[in-house]
Design a protein around this motif. Structure first.
Motif, PDB file in Angstrom:
ATOM      1  N   TYR A 174      54.286  14.268  -2.044  1.00 24.60           N
ATOM      2  CA  TYR A 174      55.674  14.711  -2.134  1.00 24.60           C
ATOM      3  C   TYR A 174      56.248  14.993  -0.758  1.00 24.60           C
ATOM      4  N   SER A 175      57.467  14.489  -0.519  1.00 19.56           N
ATOM      5  CA  SER A 175      58.186  14.713   0.728  1.00 19.56           C
ATOM      6  C   SER A 175      59.602  15.143   0.401  1.00 19.56           C
ATOM      7  N   GLU A 176      59.925  16.382   0.721  1.00 20.96           N
ATOM      8  CA  GLU A 176      61.279  16.875   0.486  1.00 20.96           C
ATOM      9  C   GLU A 176      62.289  16.075   1.299  1.00 20.96           C
ATOM     10  N   ASN A 177      61.936  15.712   2.518  1.00 23.23           N
ATOM     11  CA  ASN A 177      62.851  14.939   3.362  1.00 23.23           C
ATOM     12  C   ASN A 177      63.171  13.585   2.733  1.00 23.23           C
ATOM     13  N   LYS A 178      62.144  12.929   2.185  1.00 25.10           N
ATOM     14  CA  LYS A 178      62.388  11.639   1.531  1.00 25.10           C
ATOM     15  C   LYS A 178      63.263  11.802   0.299  1.00 25.10           C
ATOM     16  N   ARG A 180      65.541  14.112  -0.128  1.00 28.03           N
ATOM     17  CA  ARG A 180      66.908  14.341   0.348  1.00 28.03           C
ATOM     18  C   ARG A 180      67.551  13.023   0.782  1.00 28.03           C
ATOM     19  N   ASP A 181      66.777  12.158   1.397  1.00 25.94           N
ATOM     20  CA  ASP A 181      67.304  10.845   1.783  1.00 25.94           C
ATOM     21  C   ASP A 181      67.664  10.029   0.542  1.00 25.94           C
ATOM     22  N   PHE A 182      66.793  10.098  -0.477  1.00 23.07           N
ATOM     23  CA  PHE A 182      67.078   9.378  -1.722  1.00 23.07           C
ATOM     24  C   PHE A 182      68.364   9.882  -2.356  1.00 23.07           C
ATOM     25  N   VAL A 183      68.510  11.207  -2.421  1.00 20.38           N
ATOM     26  CA  VAL A 183      69.703  11.804  -3.019  1.00 20.38           C
ATOM     27  C   VAL A 183      70.954  11.399  -2.231  1.00 20.38           C
ATOM     28  N   GLU A 254      68.229  16.882 -12.121  1.00 18.70           N
ATOM     29  CA  GLU A 254      66.796  17.166 -12.031  1.00 18.70           C
ATOM     30  C   GLU A 254      66.305  17.079 -10.589  1.00 18.70           C
ATOM     31  N   CYS A 255      66.861  16.165  -9.805  1.00 15.75           N
ATOM     32  CA  CYS A 255      66.478  16.090  -8.383  1.00 15.75           C
ATOM     33  C   CYS A 255      66.844  17.380  -7.658  1.00 15.75           C
ATOM     34  N   GLU A 256      67.968  17.964  -8.020  1.00 22.19           N
ATOM     35  CA  GLU A 256      68.349  19.236  -7.397  1.00 22.19           C
ATOM     36  C   GLU A 256      67.358  20.334  -7.754  1.00 22.19           C
ATOM     37  N   HIS A 257      66.882  20.326  -8.987  1.00 18.46           N
ATOM     38  CA  HIS A 257      65.857  21.295  -9.387  1.00 18.46           C
ATOM     39  C   HIS A 257      64.602  21.130  -8.534  1.00 18.46           C
TER      40      HIS A 257
END
Length: 379
Positions: A174-178, A180-183, A254-257
């Motif tokens: 899991y990568s939070e940065n990735k 955020r880029d996806f979002v 769900e991505c925000e969650h």
């Protein structure tokens, strides 16, 4: 010797009739004459070889000056005492079905249709418990300390099915940065319905397990976010409303969650998302995490300042041409714009033809369970 005593503590009604005949000094032939039947019919009853029918109970009542109900009750008591003990599996199946939609779970391939012992073992494995008393909602031992009021048994079964599927998936770390880029890049996928096919792969690259599981009857589920562990976020969706606007709103929600690390803790304590009506808004009655996720979802679907500007300029005479022009300008599919405007106008019948179906694009590349085909996971 009582002809029924070796089988049951309740004697056959014929014994009472024999005793009554002895007391009156009547023979069986006398009773047959009184009843207007053949002597053999009386003999079969008094010997315990035939029961007393409702018609005969009424006739005997008149002949012996006893209520017909008395004979009927004697016959019922005798039959009940001689009835076979029911299969213990009946009570156990009733317990399982009263707690969870077991028959539907079997139909969906979540459980195999086996004998009760193996079925109970499957339920334990499905919920990851060592005892049925530890399975939430089990009627005989529901834990008093846990509040399941916001998550129904149907929702909980669906939730554990998503976990079962997710636990067998292999994704990147899991990568939070990735994520955020996806979002941030999500709007680029929103102009063409076919672009939704990329979502499962892109989420997997972010380290998110993504599964589409058809909802259960009466479950009212759009999606969920939970964590298998602190490094393994999972998003489950039902796509119960097969519309482009609903899909992207729920996914972004769900991505925000996930970004906010919501949905951690015990799975049985998680709440699934039903985003119908006000649940998909930003009202004060919603919990802060839900309001925040809804706000992010709406903003990604259609930038809210641009939507508001368009609405102020065009309402109440928003034409289809106006809507299509606005959708082209912000590079969103018209169905997504229609979905946001419908909510704003509270007119869910407006230009619905643009809210195209999208599920077939998603399930073509996602791990999917439902619509007649179960996911290929271990039971």
């Amino acid at each position: 010797m009582n002809f029924a005593s070796s089988l049951t503590d309740v004697p056959h009604p014929g014994e009472f009739i024999r005793e009554e005949l002895d007391a009156r000094g009547w023979s069986q032939r006398d009773l047959a004459y009184i009843l207007g039947v053949h002597e053999q019919a009386v003999n079969l009853i008094t010997s315990g070889k035939r029961g007393i029918s409702p018609d005969m109970a009424k006739s005997l009542g008149k002949a012996l000056d006893v209520s017909a109900e008395y004979f009927a009750n004697l016959q019922k008591a005798f039959e009940m005492s001689n009835a076979r003990e029911p299969d213990p599996a009946i009570e156990k199946r009733a317990l399982l079905q009263s707690s969870y939609p077991v028959r539907e779970m079997i139909k969906r391939g979540w459980l195999a249709d086996t004998d009760i012992g193996l079925l109970e073992a499957q339920m334990l494995r499905f919920f990851g418990k060592n005892s049925l008393s530890d399975v939430p909602y089990m009627a005989h031992a529901a834990r008093k300390t846990t509040d399941y009021a916001t998550t129904t048994p149907e929702q909980l079964a669906w939730l554990f099915r998503v976990r079962q599927i997710a636990s067998e998936m292999v994704v990147a770390s899991y990568s939070e940065n990735k994520l955020r880029d996806f979002v941030a890049g999500m709007p680029r996928l929103m102009a063409d319905p076919e672009e939704a096919r990329h979502v499962p792969r892109l989420l997997a690259e972010c380290g998110i397990r993504f599964a589409v599981v058809e909802t259960l009857p009466k479950a009212n589920i759009d999606g969920v976010c939970f964590w298998l562990d602190e490094k393994s976020p999972t998003i489950g969706m039902t796509i119960r409303y097969d519309r482009i606007d609903n899909f992207w709103f729920v996914l972004r929600h769900e991505c925000e969650h996930v970004l906010n690390r919501d949905g951690q803790g015990r799975l049985e304590d998680q709440k699934v998302d039903d985003l119908d009506g006000e649940n998909g808004g930003v009202g004060e009655g919603l919990p802060d995490p839900e309001r925040k996720a809804n706000k992010a979802a709406a903003e990604t679907c259609v930038p809210q300042d641009q939507l508001e500007s368009f609405y102020i300029r065009k309402f109440p005479f928003i034409s289809e041409k106006d809507m299509l022009g606005f959708a082209r300008r912000i590079q969103r599919h018209p169905g997504i714009v229609v979905g946001q405007l419908q909510r704003k106008m509270d007119r869910y019948d407006w230009l619905t033809k643009h809210k195209v179906k999208i599920r077939h694009h998603v399930v073509a590349s996602a791990i999917t369970d439902g619509w007649g085909v179960p996911a290929n996971v271990s039971l």
